[in-house]
Design a protein around this motif. Structure first.
Motif, PDB file in Angstrom:
ATOM      1  N   GLY A  22       0.897  -1.003   0.057  1.00 50.05           N
ATOM      2  CA  GLY A  22      -0.068   0.029   0.054  1.00 50.05           C
ATOM      3  C   GLY A  22       0.801   1.199   0.044  1.00 50.05           C
ATOM      4  N   PRO A  23       0.072   2.583   0.042  1.00 51.38           N
ATOM      5  CA  PRO A  23       0.865   3.633   0.086  1.00 51.38           C
ATOM      6  C   PRO A  23       1.930   4.091   1.401  1.00 51.38           C
ATOM      7  CG  PRO A  23      -1.385   4.140   0.358  1.00 51.38           C
ATOM      8  CD  PRO A  23      -1.306   2.691   0.213  1.00 51.38           C
ATOM      9  N   ALA A  24       3.049   4.424   1.147  1.00 52.99           N
ATOM     10  CA  ALA A  24       3.913   4.823   2.188  1.00 52.99           C
ATOM     11  C   ALA A  24       3.846   6.235   2.303  1.00 52.99           C
ATOM     12  CB  ALA A  24       5.226   4.000   2.045  1.00 52.99           C
ATOM     13  N   PRO A  25       4.005   6.935   3.544  1.00 51.16           N
ATOM     14  CA  PRO A  25       3.807   6.236   4.719  1.00 51.16           C
ATOM     15  C   PRO A  25       2.446   5.738   4.879  1.00 51.16           C
ATOM     16  CG  PRO A  25       3.588   8.448   5.129  1.00 51.16           C
ATOM     17  CD  PRO A  25       4.263   8.239   3.682  1.00 51.16           C
ATOM     18  N   ARG A  26       2.327   4.535   5.881  1.00 53.12           N
ATOM     19  CA  ARG A  26       1.050   3.966   6.171  1.00 53.12           C
ATOM     20  C   ARG A  26      -0.006   5.189   6.765  1.00 53.12           C
ATOM     21  NH1 ARG A  26      -1.548   1.231  10.391  1.00 53.12           N
ATOM     22  NH2 ARG A  26      -2.672  -0.527   9.877  1.00 53.12           N
ATOM     23  N   ARG A  27      -1.131   5.053   6.102  1.00 53.26           N
ATOM     24  CA  ARG A  27      -2.142   5.926   6.589  1.00 53.26           C
ATOM     25  C   ARG A  27      -2.598   5.391   7.934  1.00 53.26           C
ATOM     26  NH1 ARG A  27      -3.735   5.982   1.098  1.00 53.26           N
ATOM     27  NH2 ARG A  27      -2.899   7.715  -0.173  1.00 53.26           N
ATOM     28  N   PRO A  28      -3.086   6.055   8.893  1.00 54.27           N
ATOM     29  CA  PRO A  28      -3.827   5.575  10.204  1.00 54.27           C
ATOM     30  C   PRO A  28      -5.177   5.155   9.721  1.00 54.27           C
ATOM     31  CG  PRO A  28      -2.867   7.725  10.604  1.00 54.27           C
ATOM     32  CD  PRO A  28      -2.646   7.432   9.160  1.00 54.27           C
ATOM     33  N   ARG A  29      -5.722   3.988  10.576  1.00 54.49           N
ATOM     34  CA  ARG A  29      -6.936   3.412   9.872  1.00 54.49           C
ATOM     35  C   ARG A  29      -7.648   3.518  11.267  1.00 54.49           C
ATOM     36  NH1 ARG A  29      -4.489  -2.425   7.507  1.00 54.49           N
ATOM     37  NH2 ARG A  29      -3.236  -1.358   5.794  1.00 54.49           N
ATOM     38  N   ASP A  30      -9.318   3.142  10.899  1.00 52.21           N
ATOM     39  CA  ASP A  30     -10.122   3.276  11.775  1.00 52.21           C
ATOM     40  C   ASP A  30      -9.823   2.500  12.904  1.00 52.21           C
ATOM     41  OD1 ASP A  30     -11.513   5.455  10.678  1.00 52.21           O
ATOM     42  OD2 ASP A  30     -12.761   4.216   9.454  1.00 52.21           O
ATOM     43  N   PRO A  31     -10.098   2.764  14.337  1.00 51.25           N
ATOM     44  CA  PRO A  31      -9.859   1.573  15.145  1.00 51.25           C
ATOM     45  C   PRO A  31     -10.955   0.367  15.111  1.00 51.25           C
ATOM     46  CG  PRO A  31     -11.317   3.387  16.096  1.00 51.25           C
ATOM     47  CD  PRO A  31     -10.830   3.748  14.720  1.00 51.25           C
ATOM     48  N   HIS A  32     -10.522  -0.437  14.045  1.00 53.36           N
ATOM     49  CA  HIS A  32     -11.420  -1.627  13.777  1.00 53.36           C
ATOM     50  C   HIS A  32     -10.432  -3.012  13.909  1.00 53.36           C
ATOM     51  CE1 HIS A  32     -13.396  -4.495  10.748  1.00 53.36           C
ATOM     52  NE2 HIS A  32     -14.089  -4.689  11.965  1.00 53.36           N
ATOM     53  N   VAL A  33     -10.951  -3.871  14.678  1.00 56.18           N
ATOM     54  CA  VAL A  33     -10.267  -5.076  15.069  1.00 56.18           C
ATOM     55  C   VAL A  33     -10.840  -6.097  14.488  1.00 56.18           C
ATOM     56  CG1 VAL A  33      -8.968  -6.050  16.985  1.00 56.18           C
ATOM     57  CG2 VAL A  33      -9.370  -3.668  17.290  1.00 56.18           C
ATOM     58  N   LEU A  34      -9.924  -7.055  14.082  1.00 61.98           N
ATOM     59  CA  LEU A  34     -10.553  -8.218  13.257  1.00 61.98           C
ATOM     60  C   LEU A  34      -9.888  -9.566  13.787  1.00 61.98           C
ATOM     61  CD1 LEU A  34     -11.421  -8.732  10.180  1.00 61.98           C
ATOM     62  CD2 LEU A  34      -9.097  -8.856   9.433  1.00 61.98           C
ATOM     63  N   PHE A  35     -10.976 -10.421  13.725  1.00 67.23           N
ATOM     64  CA  PHE A  35     -10.671 -11.789  13.866  1.00 67.23           C
ATOM     65  C   PHE A  35     -11.362 -12.523  12.582  1.00 67.23           C
ATOM     66  CE2 PHE A  35     -12.434 -16.015  14.340  1.00 67.23           C
ATOM     67  CZ  PHE A  35     -11.451 -16.597  15.341  1.00 67.23           C
ATOM     68  N   LEU A  36     -10.137 -13.191  11.905  1.00 61.31           N
ATOM     69  CA  LEU A  36     -10.581 -13.951  10.653  1.00 61.31           C
ATOM     70  C   LEU A  36     -10.236 -15.384  10.606  1.00 61.31           C
ATOM     71  CD1 LEU A  36     -10.401 -12.160   7.082  1.00 61.31           C
ATOM     72  CD2 LEU A  36     -10.507 -14.651   7.597  1.00 61.31           C
ATOM     73  N   ALA A  37     -10.766 -16.299  10.875  1.00 61.41           N
ATOM     74  CA  ALA A  37     -10.558 -17.487  11.162  1.00 61.41           C
ATOM     75  C   ALA A  37     -11.967 -18.436  11.083  1.00 61.41           C
ATOM     76  CB  ALA A  37      -9.489 -17.883  12.302  1.00 61.41           C
ATOM     77  N   ARG A  38     -11.756 -19.940  11.058  1.00 59.81           N
ATOM     78  CA  ARG A  38     -12.955 -20.653  11.507  1.00 59.81           C
ATOM     79  C   ARG A  38     -13.145 -20.309  13.162  1.00 59.81           C
ATOM     80  NH1 ARG A  38     -11.440 -25.527  12.232  1.00 59.81           N
ATOM     81  NH2 ARG A  38      -9.300 -25.427  12.215  1.00 59.81           N
ATOM     82  N   LEU A  39     -14.740 -20.291  13.143  1.00 60.53           N
ATOM     83  CA  LEU A  39     -15.266 -20.191  14.490  1.00 60.53           C
ATOM     84  C   LEU A  39     -15.118 -21.544  15.303  1.00 60.53           C
ATOM     85  CD1 LEU A  39     -15.960 -17.439  13.333  1.00 60.53           C
ATOM     86  CD2 LEU A  39     -17.959 -17.846  14.973  1.00 60.53           C
ATOM     87  N   HIS A  40     -13.920 -22.068  15.657  1.00 59.88           N
ATOM     88  CA  HIS A  40     -13.727 -23.419  16.145  1.00 59.88           C
ATOM     89  C   HIS A  40     -13.105 -23.005  17.520  1.00 59.88           C
ATOM     90  CE1 HIS A  40     -11.151 -26.974  16.995  1.00 59.88           C
ATOM     91  NE2 HIS A  40     -12.074 -27.685  15.993  1.00 59.88           N
ATOM     92  N   PRO A  41     -13.339 -23.979  18.449  1.00 58.10           N
ATOM     93  CA  PRO A  41     -12.792 -23.953  19.892  1.00 58.10           C
ATOM     94  C   PRO A  41     -11.174 -23.742  19.959  1.00 58.10           C
ATOM     95  CG  PRO A  41     -14.629 -25.620  19.742  1.00 58.10           C
ATOM     96  CD  PRO A  41     -14.241 -25.363  18.471  1.00 58.10           C
ATOM     97  N   ARG A  42     -10.478 -24.421  19.074  1.00 60.75           N
ATOM     98  CA  ARG A  42      -9.055 -24.132  19.281  1.00 60.75           C
ATOM     99  C   ARG A  42      -8.757 -22.619  18.732  1.00 60.75           C
ATOM    100  NH1 ARG A  42      -4.944 -24.355  15.858  1.00 60.75           N
ATOM    101  NH2 ARG A  42      -5.997 -25.557  14.135  1.00 60.75           N
ATOM    102  N   LYS A  43      -9.482 -22.061  17.787  1.00 60.89           N
ATOM    103  CA  LYS A  43      -9.373 -20.837  17.483  1.00 60.89           C
ATOM    104  C   LYS A  43      -9.700 -19.501  18.653  1.00 60.89           C
ATOM    105  CE  LYS A  43      -8.022 -21.900  13.420  1.00 60.89           C
ATOM    106  NZ  LYS A  43      -6.896 -21.890  12.482  1.00 60.89           N
ATOM    107  N   ARG A  44     -10.411 -19.813  19.448  1.00 61.33           N
ATOM    108  CA  ARG A  44     -11.027 -19.084  20.684  1.00 61.33           C
ATOM    109  C   ARG A  44     -11.379 -18.035  20.162  1.00 61.33           C
ATOM    110  NH1 ARG A  44      -6.448 -17.573  23.600  1.00 61.33           N
ATOM    111  NH2 ARG A  44      -7.813 -17.427  25.467  1.00 61.33           N
ATOM    112  N   PRO A  45     -12.631 -18.052  19.509  1.00 57.52           N
ATOM    113  CA  PRO A  45     -13.428 -16.731  19.140  1.00 57.52           C
ATOM    114  C   PRO A  45     -14.021 -15.957  20.349  1.00 57.52           C
ATOM    115  CG  PRO A  45     -14.573 -18.600  18.287  1.00 57.52           C
ATOM    116  CD  PRO A  45     -13.390 -19.062  18.745  1.00 57.52           C
ATOM    117  N   GLU A  46     -14.366 -16.870  21.362  1.00 59.46           N
ATOM    118  CA  GLU A  46     -15.001 -16.355  22.469  1.00 59.46           C
ATOM    119  C   GLU A  46     -14.119 -15.226  23.204  1.00 59.46           C
ATOM    120  OE1 GLU A  46     -16.458 -20.648  22.275  1.00 59.46           O
ATOM    121  OE2 GLU A  46     -14.789 -19.521  21.729  1.00 59.46           O
ATOM    122  N   ALA A  47     -12.650 -15.683  23.191  1.00 53.98           N
ATOM    123  CA  ALA A  47     -11.681 -14.652  23.784  1.00 53.98           C
ATOM    124  C   ALA A  47     -11.455 -13.471  23.098  1.00 53.98           C
ATOM    125  CB  ALA A  47     -10.124 -15.724  23.914  1.00 53.98           C
TER     126      ALA A  47
END
Length: 231
Positions: A22-47
């Motif tokens: 992407g462009p440099a310098p990196r532009r600040p992003r909105d405070p959005h936090v991501l989880f992207l994985a299977r919703l499986h107990p080992r992935k711990r989406p509840e945590a």
């Protein structure tokens, strides 16, 4: 044959084909936090949801999204979301590859709460998109990423992950530095080209250990056999 009498095991990482940075310098992003994985107990989406509630207490503008197919944990995730602060955490379903890349590209932080994660492909995908990552110390690539300054590694508790996320959301310079380090580690270690180079090193090393076949002359170091144009 595996075991004491078998050949040495070589670890070869998965590889991806990074898109242009992407462009440099990196532009600040909105405070959005991501989880992207299977919703499986080992992935711990509840945590992840529990971590989100802790971050929200001190960063009320932060928002959190879980993406991925249900693999046993969606019902528990929905209960935690319903019990937490309204409009802070949402579940966005499964994504196709193009949608996943856009989610990585626009997120401020990607969090993988998995324990005993053998590799952590989503971490590499996020780093390739210029997004800082938070993971646990039992992730298979945690030491490599931490050593190169490309991840914040935690003990996996919601409190520790929340502290790491708050730190990133409050420090744009840290995010920019980790984004640069993440791109470098992907290109150096986890790109298709880097993985191919590693495989060639292993094959050349294995060939060097074998005596030459009768009637052949060993090739000088650093050379490759000529390719038969008829094959």
């Amino acid at each position: 044959m595996l075991g004491a009498g078998g050949p040495p095991l070589r670890i070869v990482p998965n590889g991806i084909r990074p898109r242009p940075p992407g462009p440099a310098p990196r532009r600040p992003r909105d405070p959005h936090v991501l989880f992207l994985a299977r919703l499986h107990p080992r992935k711990r989406p509840e945590a992840f949801v529990e971590m989100a509630a802790l971050v929200h207490r001190e960063v009320p503008g932060a928002r959190f999204t879980l993406y991925g197919p249900d693999d046993g944990s969606l019902a528990a995730v929905r209960r935690l979301i319903a019990a937490g602060p309204a409009d802070v955490v949402r579940y966005g379903g499964a994504l196709d590859p193009a949608e996943a890349h856009e989610a990585y590209r626009t997120a401020a932080v990607h969090v993988l709460p998995s324990v005993d994660e053998p590799f952590g492909m989503t971490l590499i995908e996020a780093l390739a998109a210029g997004t800082p990552v938070v993971c646990t110390d039992t992730c298979g690539i945690a030491d490599e990423l931490s050593r190169r300054g490309a991840a914040l590694v935690t003990d996996g508790s919601p409190a520790a992950m929340a502290a790491a996320v708050r730190r990133l959301l409050g420090d744009p310079e840290l995010c920019a530095g980790m984004a640069r380090a993440g791109r470098r580690v992907v290109e150096d270690v986890y790109s298709i080209g880097a993985v191919v180079d590693r495989l060639e090193e292993i094959y050349r090393g294995g060939a060097a250990d074998e005596p030459p076949a009768r009637g052949t002359t060993p090739l000088p170091a650093g050379t490759r056999p000529a390719r038969n144009p008829a094959t």
